[in-house]
Design an enzyme around this catalytic site. Structure first.
Site, PDB file in Angstrom:
ATOM      1  N   ASP A 284       0.861  -1.175   0.000  1.00 58.41           N
ATOM      2  CA  ASP A 284       0.000   0.000   0.000  1.00 58.41           C
ATOM      3  C   ASP A 284       0.908   1.240   0.000  1.00 58.41           C
ATOM      4  OD1 ASP A 284      -2.166   1.672  -0.052  1.00 58.41           O
ATOM      5  OD2 ASP A 284      -3.184   0.803   1.661  1.00 58.41           O
TER       6      ASP A 284
HETATM    7  C1  BGC Z   1      -5.047   3.220   0.178  1.00 57.92           C
HETATM    8  C2  BGC Z   1      -5.229   2.194  -0.909  1.00 57.92           C
HETATM    9  C3  BGC Z   1      -5.117   2.866  -2.258  1.00 57.92           C
HETATM   10  C4  BGC Z   1      -3.778   3.539  -2.338  1.00 57.92           C
HETATM   11  C5  BGC Z   1      -3.484   4.179  -3.681  1.00 57.92           C
HETATM   12  C6  BGC Z   1      -3.820   4.075  -0.014  1.00 57.92           C
HETATM   13  O1  BGC Z   1      -3.776   5.150   0.855  1.00 57.92           O
HETATM   14  O2  BGC Z   1      -5.006   2.573   1.423  1.00 57.92           O
HETATM   15  O3  BGC Z   1      -6.441   1.527  -0.764  1.00 57.92           O
HETATM   16  O4  BGC Z   1      -5.304   1.946  -3.277  1.00 57.92           O
HETATM   17  O5  BGC Z   1      -3.699   4.537  -1.344  1.00 57.92           O
HETATM   18  O6  BGC Z   1      -4.197   5.323  -3.867  1.00 57.92           O
END
Ligand code: BGC
Length: 747
Positions: A284
């Site tokens: 993530d």
């Molecule tokens: C989130 C994810 C997301 C990623 C990319 C993160 O802060 O937890 O779910 O896909 O950002 O934007």
């Protein structure tokens, strides 16, 4: 008989051919990957494992261009407009080492530009075909703008309405989440990752346990007993692996002290070795470097060592691989084979998606974005997502009466699209006020009452009360602004925010009948005002077509058919509250509503209750009303004995007793009475949404076998234990018939 044999032989032959074709196609993919790999330097391989975030706008910043040309990046998220994406892919394919395309990722969560209801709302449809179509539409629109990969579905089982990301989830139940999560994967990808037009890669996130965040606060620590991990949190992820999901994303959280992004047990032992996942895993956003804050990694080099050794293939945004992976390989801290495998996983996906051959998507010539079909699909989904919680003979609203539309969410396009709608076109959102005016014309009167859902200023409430007085009936649109749910947006109070309760109370004092429509990203508690309104429609954040969908429901053109995918507590103090709980040794009487003042403790007994609130929820999982009335008959079992190798069937008749067409969701739950590990009170094991015209009936048949009766032990081993089971069937987890049977004859 002869004919039958011939048919069988032909079928086997066709199956063999198909299998051979798949193997052949796979061989070709692997061959292509090996050809590319043979030309790559170690630095370039590490480059494929790096995902950067670029910019908005049409241009490619110099630092991004340089990174591509020098082979230091394999993927970009948030890459800007289609014009920028076209430029990026051209640079990668023409000037990058070995001409490897980028995989362009973006959060396309519940629609790209045509916004569908938030995932929790979609789950309330209990309609996997519509959910699949929703993902398909989102994928097509994103694909047309050059996006190859979405970070969806989020299949974190969520049992805490305080958590802002419950909005993005498919609710509290592992089975419902599995079925709908797999449907989303199919909608984005088709049967498997492929180069088919309009298909993009899906991403199962967040692996794993993010929804179990302690006290509902985002990014908090997570403790999950092994037993729950295997039976509650992991099953949806296994289901999407079986559905062919192309990629996985690790969670921000730890699981019992080990961060998900360095969790060898989960990423290697479970995902790869046990489940045979062949796609690639991305972290993530900075979830790797954040392991330093979590007290798990010494420094960025430690981060790279831990995540690489856990088999995390691609790093999102943080730079530990970029800075330290090569050095770690040279020092023997990370085996070079780990990098080779990760790069193979990534390149395989790029080949399968056809990114090498399509060159680049380019700026779309013909766009289906916000097409009439896409909007119709979004409306159909919005209609089925709405759950009617209460209706005291007020809905649907007839023509020829004055209707006061009141509330901060009646005409708030940006709010009704909900969280994670990065690309929504707010101007295209149709609000309930607009749609109700189309249906009821001049009979609609309007006052917002409060500027937004958080507004504490009560000075406009008088005007709303005046408008209510002029009307025959009131429809109030209340709930949460979009910003009150989603990532990093948890709440400790889950009541209606701002002065909304006051607004409802003052309007209710007029004595008019009130329909309350709630738009929100989570289950809210509204015990104080529940008895002041006559009907409740829970509409979540319903998206672009929320207005027309609600107008059709309110006017009775269609009936509500949604069912809750999550238990609604009476108060936040009951959280976490879910239907599949483990039973207490001292069960409480569900009729008991707390202890009246002055009562000594003894008569009440010492049981699994609260002193100040009932143990029952406000609304149960699976609950939802329609404009009709349905009868689900007593279930009939084909046998009351079953052996481990057999299955039995359970049959019910579902009948529409009313005078309007509607749909009922017939739900099957199972309880295993005595087991080597305590089993939940009951667990959803099947459901079918049945559309029935007035007066019509249908037989619904469920099959019960090992899949429905087994569970996993604390090591993930499947157990099927003999003994008594009960099957429950009905139209809500708290409205069920039951029938028991015995599992015997285990070898
Ligand atoms: C989130 C994810 C997301 C990623 C990319 C993160 O802060 O937890 O779910 O896909 O950002 O934007």
């Amino acid at each position: 008989m002869k004919k039958m044999n011939l048919l069988n032989v032909t079928l086997v032959f066709i199956a063999m051919l198909m299998c051979q074709n798949t193997l052949f196609a796979q061989d070709k993919v692997d061959q292509r990957v090996e050809e590319i790999m043979s030309k790559m330097t170690l630095d370039q391989k590490i480059g494929q494992m790096i995902q950067i975030t670029s910019t908005s706008g049409d241009d490619v910043p110099d630092w991004v261009r340089d990174a591509i040309i020098e082979g230091r990046v394999g993927s970009i998220l948030n890459a800007g407009t289609p014009i920028a994406i076209e430029k990026l892919q051209k640079i990668a394919l023409k000037e990058g080492p070995n001409n490897i395309p980028l995989i362009i990722g973006r959060d396309v969560i519940h629609g790209y530009k045509t916004i569908f209801p938030i995932p929790l709302g979609q789950a309330a449809s209990w309609n996997s075909e519509l959910v699949e179509r929703g993902a398909n539409v989102a994928g097509i629109e994103a694909y047309e703008e050059g996006i190859n990969w979405t970070f969806a579905p989020m299949i974190d089982v969520s049992r805490d309405p305080r958590w802002g990301r419950i909005a993005e989830s498919l609710g509290e139940d592992p089975y419902l989440t599995s079925v709908l999560g797999a449907a989303m994967v199919k909608g984005f990808q088709g049967e498997q990752l492929s180069d088919e037009e309009g298909r993009i890669a899906a991403c199962a996130k967040h692996f794993v346990g993010y929804g179990a965040t302690e006290n509902g606060k985002d990014y908090n620590a997570v403790s999950i007993p092994d037993y729950h991990l295997w039976n509650v949190y992991l099953p949806p992820f296994k289901a999407v692996v079986d559905a062919g999901v192309g990629t996985f994303m690790t969670a921000f959280n730890d699981i019992n002290g080990v961060p998900a992004s360095a969790n060898t047990f989960l990423l290697k032992d479970v995902l790869r070795d046990d489940w045979g996942f062949e796609g690639f895993v991305v972290s993530d956003w900075e979830s790797m470097s954040q392991m330093m804050n979590q007290g798990y990694s010494e420094d960025l080099k430690d981060v790279a060592r831990q995540s690489a050794n856990a088999r995390l293939d691609m790093e999102m945004v943080s730079a530990s691989y970029q800075k330290h992976l090569k050095e770690l390989i040279e020092e023997g801290e990370v085996d070079v084979d780990i990098v080779n495998t990760a790069v193979r996983n990534i390149l395989r996906s790029k080949v399968q998606l056809g990114l090498f051959d399509k060159k680049y998507r380019g700026v779309p010539k013909n766009s289906s974005i916000l097409s009439a079909t896409h909007k119709a699909d979004a409306k159909a989904m919005a209609i089925e997502s709405v759950v009617m919680l209460k209706n005291e003979k007020v809905l649907p609203l007839q023509q020829n009466q004055k209707i006061a539309v009141i509330g901060p969410l009646a005409n708030a396009p940006a709010e009704q699209i909900g969280t994670w709608s990065l690309d929504a076109v707010v101007e295209d959102v149709i609000t309930p006020l607009t749609s109700l005016k189309e249906v009821y014309g001049d009979n609609i009167l309007y006052a917002e009452g409060l500027k937004n859902s958080r507004d504490m200023n009560t000075s406009s409430i008088n005007k709303a009360v005046d408008v209510a007085k002029q009307a025959d009936v009131v429809v109030m649109f209340v709930g949460e602004d979009a910003i009150l749910s989603g990532e990093g947006h948890s709440r400790a109070f889950i009541t209606l925010p701002g002065a909304q309760e006051t607004l409802i109370e003052e309007v209710a004092a007029t004595g008019k009948k009130i329909v309350m429509v709630v738009m929100a990203g989570r289950p809210l508690t509204f015990e104080n005002i529940e008895n002041k309104v006559d009907a409740i429609l829970y509409a979540w954040h319903p998206g672009t077509m929320g207005g027309p969908a609600l107008a059709d429901l309110i006017s009775g053109k269609v009936s509500p058919t949604g069912k809750l995918p999550v238990t609604f507590p009476r108060t936040v103090g009951q959280v976490p509250l879910y239907y599949a709980y483990l039973e207490s040794g001292r069960p409480a009487n569900p009729e008991m509503l707390g202890i009246p003042t002055g009562t000594p403790l003894d008569p009440v007994g010492l049981s699994n209750n609260y002193l100040d609130v009932s143990i029952t929820p406000a609304y149960a999982f699976g609950y939802g009303l329609t404009y009709s009335e349905f009868l689900v008959s007593e279930p009939k079992l084909s046998s009351t004995e079953i052996t481990s190798s057999e299955s039995i069937t359970l049959e019910v008749v579902v009948k529409n007793l009313g005078t309007v067409d509607a749909a009922e969701v017939v739900q099957l739950y199972i309880k295993d009475h005595v087991a080597s590990t305590m089993r939940p009170k009951k667990e959803l094991k099947g459901f079918e949404k049945v559309n029935l015209k007035a007066g019509e009936e249908k037989v619904v048949t469920f099959t019960i076998g090992a899949d429905q009766l087994s569970f996993l032990d604390r090591n993930g081993k499947t157990l099927l234990e003999s003994g008594k089971f009960t099957a429950y069937v009905g139209n809500s987890s708290d409205n069920l018939h039951e029938v028991s049977f015995t599992l015997t004859n285990l070898k």
